[in-house]
Design a protein around this motif. Sequence first.
Motif, PDB file in Angstrom:
ATOM      1  N   ALA A   1      -6.902   5.917   0.841  1.00 58.67           N
ATOM      2  CA  ALA A   1      -7.404   5.263  -0.374  1.00 58.67           C
ATOM      3  C   ALA A   1      -6.477   4.152  -0.854  1.00 58.67           C
ATOM      4  O   ALA A   1      -6.933   3.170  -1.441  1.00 58.67           O
ATOM      5  N   LYS A   2      -5.160   4.321  -0.605  1.00 60.64           N
ATOM      6  CA  LYS A   2      -4.209   3.295  -1.057  1.00 60.64           C
ATOM      7  C   LYS A   2      -4.300   2.017  -0.227  1.00 60.64           C
ATOM      8  O   LYS A   2      -3.792   0.975  -0.632  1.00 60.64           O
TER       9      LYS A   2
ATOM     10  N   SER B   1       0.826  -1.209   0.000  1.00 63.45           N
ATOM     11  CA  SER B   1       0.000   0.000   0.000  1.00 63.45           C
ATOM     12  C   SER B   1       0.859   1.258   0.000  1.00 63.45           C
ATOM     13  O   SER B   1       0.555   2.221  -0.710  1.00 63.45           O
TER      14      SER B   1
ATOM     15  N   GLN C   1     -13.736   4.751  -4.544  1.00 65.85           N
ATOM     16  CA  GLN C   1     -14.178   3.621  -3.711  1.00 65.85           C
ATOM     17  C   GLN C   1     -14.011   3.935  -2.226  1.00 65.85           C
ATOM     18  O   GLN C   1     -14.855   3.590  -1.402  1.00 65.85           O
ATOM     19  N   PHE C   2     -12.913   4.616  -1.893  1.00 64.24           N
ATOM     20  CA  PHE C   2     -12.671   4.974  -0.489  1.00 64.24           C
ATOM     21  C   PHE C   2     -13.713   5.974   0.005  1.00 64.24           C
ATOM     22  O   PHE C   2     -14.219   5.849   1.131  1.00 64.24           O
TER      23      PHE C   2
ATOM     24  N   TYR D   1     -12.481  -2.176   0.446  1.00 64.15           N
ATOM     25  CA  TYR D   1     -13.164  -0.888   0.642  1.00 64.15           C
ATOM     26  C   TYR D   1     -14.473  -0.999   1.431  1.00 64.15           C
ATOM     27  O   TYR D   1     -15.324  -0.116   1.343  1.00 64.15           O
TER      28      TYR D   1
ATOM     29  N   GLY E   1      -0.041   6.060  -6.854  1.00 60.05           N
ATOM     30  CA  GLY E   1      -1.426   6.481  -6.658  1.00 60.05           C
ATOM     31  C   GLY E   1      -1.624   7.262  -5.386  1.00 60.05           C
ATOM     32  O   GLY E   1      -0.675   7.843  -4.899  1.00 60.05           O
ATOM     33  N   PRO E   2      -2.805   7.350  -4.855  1.00 55.29           N
ATOM     34  CA  PRO E   2      -3.981   6.552  -5.196  1.00 55.29           C
ATOM     35  C   PRO E   2      -4.626   6.991  -6.525  1.00 55.29           C
ATOM     36  O   PRO E   2      -4.612   8.179  -6.842  1.00 55.29           O
TER      37      PRO E   2
ATOM     38  N   LEU F   1     -15.440  -0.129   4.347  1.00 56.98           N
ATOM     39  CA  LEU F   1     -14.970   0.654   5.493  1.00 56.98           C
ATOM     40  C   LEU F   1     -15.967   0.657   6.646  1.00 56.98           C
ATOM     41  O   LEU F   1     -15.586   0.821   7.802  1.00 56.98           O
TER      42      LEU F   1
ATOM     43  N   ASP G   1     -20.489   5.310   3.410  1.00 58.27           N
ATOM     44  CA  ASP G   1     -21.224   4.145   3.899  1.00 58.27           C
ATOM     45  C   ASP G   1     -21.006   3.964   5.402  1.00 58.27           C
ATOM     46  O   ASP G   1     -21.944   3.663   6.157  1.00 58.27           O
TER      47      ASP G   1
ATOM     48  N   SER H   1       2.917   1.461  -3.439  1.00 60.73           N
ATOM     49  CA  SER H   1       2.185   1.447  -4.713  1.00 60.73           C
ATOM     50  C   SER H   1       1.962   2.872  -5.201  1.00 60.73           C
ATOM     51  O   SER H   1       1.831   3.798  -4.397  1.00 60.73           O
TER      52      SER H   1
ATOM     53  N   GLN I   1      -9.622   4.364  -6.891  1.00 62.98           N
ATOM     54  CA  GLN I   1      -9.366   4.039  -5.474  1.00 62.98           C
ATOM     55  C   GLN I   1      -9.956   5.111  -4.564  1.00 62.98           C
ATOM     56  O   GLN I   1     -10.586   4.800  -3.549  1.00 62.98           O
ATOM     57  N   ILE I   2      -9.740   6.374  -4.932  1.00 64.82           N
ATOM     58  CA  ILE I   2     -10.278   7.483  -4.127  1.00 64.82           C
ATOM     59  C   ILE I   2     -11.807   7.411  -4.110  1.00 64.82           C
ATOM     60  O   ILE I   2     -12.436   7.577  -3.056  1.00 64.82           O
TER      61      ILE I   2
ATOM     62  N   TRP J   1      -7.955  -1.433  -0.228  1.00 57.33           N
ATOM     63  CA  TRP J   1      -8.090  -2.749  -0.876  1.00 57.33           C
ATOM     64  C   TRP J   1      -7.948  -3.899   0.123  1.00 57.33           C
ATOM     65  O   TRP J   1      -8.429  -5.003  -0.139  1.00 57.33           O
TER      66      TRP J   1
ATOM     67  N   GLY K   1     -16.900   4.132   0.540  1.00 56.74           N
ATOM     68  CA  GLY K   1     -16.773   3.355   1.787  1.00 56.74           C
ATOM     69  C   GLY K   1     -16.925   4.238   3.009  1.00 56.74           C
ATOM     70  O   GLY K   1     -17.585   3.872   3.981  1.00 56.74           O
TER      71      GLY K   1
END
Lengths: 103, 154
Positions: B30-31, A28, A41-42, B38, A33-34, B40, A48, A31, A38-39, B34, A45
């Motif tokens: 965000a990194k 992580s 999806q985060f 996600y 990015g993000p 959370l 949520d 790698s 990814q941002i 995974w 999340g």
Amino acid sequence: MLHQPWFKVFIWFLAAFFFFLVAAVVISVLSPGPSESQIHQFMIGSMDAMDRSMMGAAMHLRHDVFLTSVMVLTASLTVPLIALGLFLGLLIWFRRSLCSEKS
Amino acid sequence: MKGSFAFFIHWLWAIVFGVLAISGFAMIGAKYGWIVNYSLAAADYVHRVSASFFVILTVLAIGNEVWRAWKNEVKALPWMIIGPSGYQLFNFITALILILTGMLIWVCSDFNRAQIAFSLYVHEFIAYVVLVGVIWHIYQKCHALNSRRQKPKV
């Protein structure tokens, strides 16, 4: 118990788990990015979590007068409790040094 | 009996810390998401519930150490998660920092943004340090991983 085969498997599992976790953290961190997805999806999340997890429940606490007063009371008790803990620690240290002098 | 208490709390603490670590690292950014695909909301639930168990186990261990100190027991408990020196002392200090910063993150999320930012930074940094410490601890105690079965003596 330490020499039981099932417990050996458990220790191996736990050790492997932590090594895989370190690998996941290294992947992580290193790698690129993000990325935008990814941002995205985060963020989904996180939203949520605000709606459906305890984070959301905690955010609604501020409207509850009783629970807010309990939180304020708890926060105000923290410093006296730490002071009491330090005092008890010093007391134990003093008592132990007295006992070691006697013996 | 005391030995078994320390043994029990050691492995329970290891499991709880593992759950806390995987759910906590997934929420860093965000990194990292995974790690839990996600999800959370689930990670947040798991992190908070297991943090409660973590605090309870730590308080039990501290209570046990205070009781032993009060009784002037000098015999070391090698399985105990906290203690006066070495990795046990490292565990004690880092666990207290993690608990304190975690409580600040939980409680101050509404009314003190500066405090929550500072607590998040310290919480994350100490989590990395503790993870490295866990790997070092496993390396030191790798003889426990020896699974060779001894032949029964004839």
